[in-house]
Design a protein around this motif. Structure first.
Motif, PDB file in Angstrom:
ATOM      1  N   ASN A 515       0.807  -1.217   0.000  1.00  0.00           N
ATOM      2  CA  ASN A 515       0.000   0.000   0.000  1.00  0.00           C
ATOM      3  C   ASN A 515       0.847   1.277   0.000  1.00  0.00           C
ATOM      4  N   LEU A 518       2.259   2.001  -3.440  1.00  0.00           N
ATOM      5  CA  LEU A 518       1.136   2.255  -4.337  1.00  0.00           C
ATOM      6  C   LEU A 518       0.569   3.654  -4.128  1.00  0.00           C
ATOM      7  N   GLU A 574      -4.210   1.382  -9.722  1.00  0.00           N
ATOM      8  CA  GLU A 574      -5.541   1.138  -9.162  1.00  0.00           C
ATOM      9  C   GLU A 574      -5.876  -0.349  -9.158  1.00  0.00           C
ATOM     10  N   ALA A 577      -4.083  -1.860  -6.280  1.00  0.00           N
ATOM     11  CA  ALA A 577      -4.782  -1.498  -5.044  1.00  0.00           C
ATOM     12  C   ALA A 577      -6.011  -2.358  -4.843  1.00  0.00           C
TER      13      ALA A 577
END
Length: 753
Positions: A515, A518, A574, A577
């Motif tokens: 995370n 990202l 995205e 994620a």
């Protein structure tokens, strides 16, 4: 005249015998018996002979000594520290190596030595020991276990060996997979604690050695032949009484010999020993010379001795040794014998011999019938499929009902009509024919235990484990078959569950690590878009400073394809994620709580949404797919996490749509949604008419990140997360049925509330 002679005989015999017994009672001859272990029911016959006075009746004062683990009982007897000893088949090895030992009696007809598997998954074959941690003593005292390993081509280098005797702490040590044990001892502890275990018996793998044996030295027989004969006679009498009155002797062992075992443990030991001594079938102490000769040949194969030799001196001969009789006693005995012979021989010799022969024949016939009944009962009721077949042409001569049920064919249509090969899958046929050929040619190279695919009469394939052994003196072979199909399925499910649990524990850590970078990537892309936008005053000022406008900069970036690259970076970030979010949902249990849900309604809600879905990647529109609903009316509601069940069913329907899209050019895509119930479960099924799956894909379909879809279409997490939700969060079952060219059916079973 006849009566007078008989009375004279009785009077003279009484004057000879009574004083001698009285004298023996006062001057008992001291004798020492060395045990091979500590005080327990394993030596009950000797305790009984001492407690009941059988030794004293023979004029012996016997001391029974427990085992000192630092010394071998055989060495103690040979050096004269003990007069008699208890050992096992090791006694023959010592004889073949030149030691002056003599076998008096084979008390245990079968060895109690076994391997116990105690860690999951349990081991049921010798081959399964490879790579496992095994605790055993490699000295000759556990020789039958070493022989069994060698027969099945498992060397000590193939296992992680702990070379010593087992202690109680080892029984439940999770780092030890297998221990060498006594069937009369260690299984009691596992049963008491209700711990699962399995036993590997040497005699079911072609190694049938004798167990406990009573022995002495050649010197003892030569110097004290009467003592040896008396000790043996009293000991066997003690064993007969102990086996008939186990509870009484258990109390003697606890009160007078201080056994470390509990009363319940001693009772378990007594019951198990009955099956090792077999007093109802075999005379206690009986020794089969041919069987001992085979054990010696096995020692030679193992390289423990260079050559075998004649075993005549190995077995006890009661007539051997020095015999000293007083002259007066001999004279009187000769006179009595002569008188008795003259009077009695003529009248009762023929009748007595005939009566004895008839009695002996009747006893033998009775034992043969009992033995046949006993082994027939084992053959029919063992719970295992058993067959007897010929090595020459593999015709099944005899089978039990369990084998007929496994075949799916009546018993009368199998015996002497069908061949073993008719029930073997093609992929294993060549290998098993090779085993049979090797056995027929007496090469002894074929394994006695192996696995193969068994084909039932209806074509169903079953996973079977077989143990085979050639019947002595014939060209027939006996085989026992165990259906391992359900066990194999269970092992596969356990492995899959362990994988899913491992992924769940790693999901949170992976999300944290992924995370952060990202977030940085996505934020940087957003900042780039803002800083080249004409909506930002700071960007306009900076562009004018360099003699251009934001629109000119955007046009340049567009011409150089930079904006498309930034869009690709944002799209990939995205998507990554989204994968992390999916993994977090997989790792965390939904905290919304259980609710009562209608499976039919959940299916309807999902189809209302999904039929309006259009996949950009696959160009697939759900309205072109025929959806069939086969719902059970008034189906019971399930207690579940609704959002999780919706996630599972939605994933299954989307996968089915993807699969049917691959065959849309050849036939109309059809997805069937089905609900039903049984006694234990409420069941939902998603079935498609897609291309189906291979066995390899089916085996791996629940693995995390495994996917058959093209890059960018699937993450490989959908089914693995679904499997975890059903099996772990709801305690249910997740099953797959598939066939190449016909489609797949996914079934989830949720336990009734």
């Amino acid at each position: 005249m006849f009566s007078i002679i008989l009375c004279s005989f009785a009077i003279i015999a009484t004057t000879l015998i009574v004083p001698e017994k009285c004298f023996a009672a006062i001057n008992l001859e001291k004798v020492t018996l060395q045990l091979k272990w500590f005080h327990q029911f394993q030596f009950a016959g000797y305790y009984t002979a001492l407690e009941k006075g059988y030794y004293e009746d023979e004029g012996l004062d016997v001391s029974i000594i427990e085992r000192d683990l630092r010394q071998n009982p055989i060495d103690l007897v040979l050096e004269g520290t003990a007069d008699f000893g208890v050992s096992n088949s090791e006694i023959l090895l010592e004889y073949l190596q030149g030691k002056e030992v003599v076998l008096l009696a084979s008390i245990f007809q079968h060895s109690p030595l076994i391997f116990i598997s105690k860690t999951q998954p349990l081991i049921h074959s010798v081959q399964g020991l490879k790579g496992k941690t095994v605790l055993m003593n490699t000295t000759s005292q556990e020789i039958e276990l070493k022989v069994m390993l060698d027969i099945h081509n498992v060397s000590l280098d193939d296992i992680k060996l702990i070379d010593r005797f087992a202690v109680p702490e080892d029984y439940f040590d999770p780092t030890i997979d297998v221990i060498a044990a006594y069937t009369t001892n260690q299984p009691y502890y596992f049963k008491k604690e209700n711990v699962p275990y399995s036993i590997i018996y040497p005699y079911t793998h072609g190694v049938d050695f004798y167990g406990d044996t009573l022995f002495t030295s050649r010197h003892q027989i030569q110097e004290h032949p009467d003592r040896v004969n008396k000790f043996l006679r009293a000991s066997l009498k003690g064993w007969q009484y102990a086996l008939a009155h186990p509870d009484e002797i258990i109390e003697v062992i606890m009160d007078k010999f201080g056994s470390l075992k509990s009363r319940e443990h001693l009772k378990y030991e007594a019951e198990t020993i009955q099956n090792l001594i077999l007093p109802d079938l075999v005379r206690i102490g009986y020794s089969n010379p041919v069987r001992w000769q085979r054990i010696g040949e096995e020692f030679k194969k193992q390289g423990l001795v260079k050559q075998t030799k004649d075993l005549t001196d190995f077995f006890y001969n009661p007539t051997e040794g020095k015999v000293t009789i007083k002259q007066e006693t001999a004279f009187i005995a000769a006179a009595i014998f002569g008188s008795a012979m003259l009077v009695l021989l003529a009248s009762i010799y023929v009748a007595g011999k005939l009566k004895h022969e008839i009695k002996t024949r009747l006893e033998i016939e009775k034992k043969l019938k009992e033995s046949e009944k006993y082994y027939r009962s084992i053959f029919e009721n063992t719970g295992t499929a058993i067959i007897i077949y010929t090595l020459e042409n593999c015709i099944i001569k005899k089978c039990n009902e369990q084998y007929a049920e496994l075949c799916g064919v009546p018993r009368e249509e199998i015996e002497n009509k069908r061949k073993v090969s008719e029930f073997i899958a093609d992929e294993d046929s060549k290998r098993l024919r090779g085993y049979t050929k090797d056995n027929f040619l007496n090469k002894n190279s074929a394994p006695k235990s192996f696995d193969f695919k068994f084909v039932r009469a209806n074509g169903e394939i079953r996973n079977v484990h077989a143990n085979t052994e050639i019947i002595n003196g014939s060209t027939n072979c006996i085989g026992s078959l165990i259906d391992m199909t359900e066990k194999v399925k269970t092992q596969e499910l356990l492995i899959q569950t362990e994988k899913m649990i491992s992924v769940g524990s790693l999901a949170a850590e992976m999300a944290h690590e992924i995370n952060n970078p990202l977030a940085g990537i996505l934020q940087a892309v957003q900042n780039i878009h803002r800083r080249i936008s004409a909506d930002s005053p700071a960007s306009v000022t900076a562009a004018e400073k360099h003699g251009c406008t934001c629109e000119q900069i955007s046009a340049f970036l567009e011409d150089r394809d930079v904006l498309r690259m930034l869009g690709t970076i944002q799209s990939a970030g995205e998507r990554a994620a989204n994968i992390v979010w999916t993994m977090l949902n997989f790792a965390r249990r939904n905290d919304e709580g259980q609710s009562s849900c209608d499976l039919n309604q959940i299916f309807d809600d999902i189809t209302n949404i999904i039929t309006r879905d259009y996949h950009l990647n696959t160009k697939h529109y759900f309205k072109h797919t025929k959806i069939i609903k086969e719902y059970q009316e008034n189906i019971d509601k399930i207690s579940c996490q609704r959002i999780e069940i919706e996630q599972v069913l939605l994933n299954l329907i989307k996968n089915a749509a993807y699969a049917t899209n691959q065959i849309a050019e050849y036939r109309q895509p059809i997805i069937t949604l089905r609900t039903r119930t049984d006694d234990k479960f409420i069941i939902a099924e998603v079935e498609d008419n897609g291309p189906g799956m291979t066995s390899e894909v089916k085996r791996r379909v629940f693995e995390p990140f495994f996917t058959t879809k093209s890059p960018g279409i699937g993450t490989g997490l959908g089914l693995s997360v679904s499997y975890f939700i059903i099996t772990q969060n709801h305690g249910g079952l997740f099953e797959i049925d598939t066939e190449i060219g016909k489609g797949s059916k996914f079934t989830i079973k949720i336990p009734r509330a």
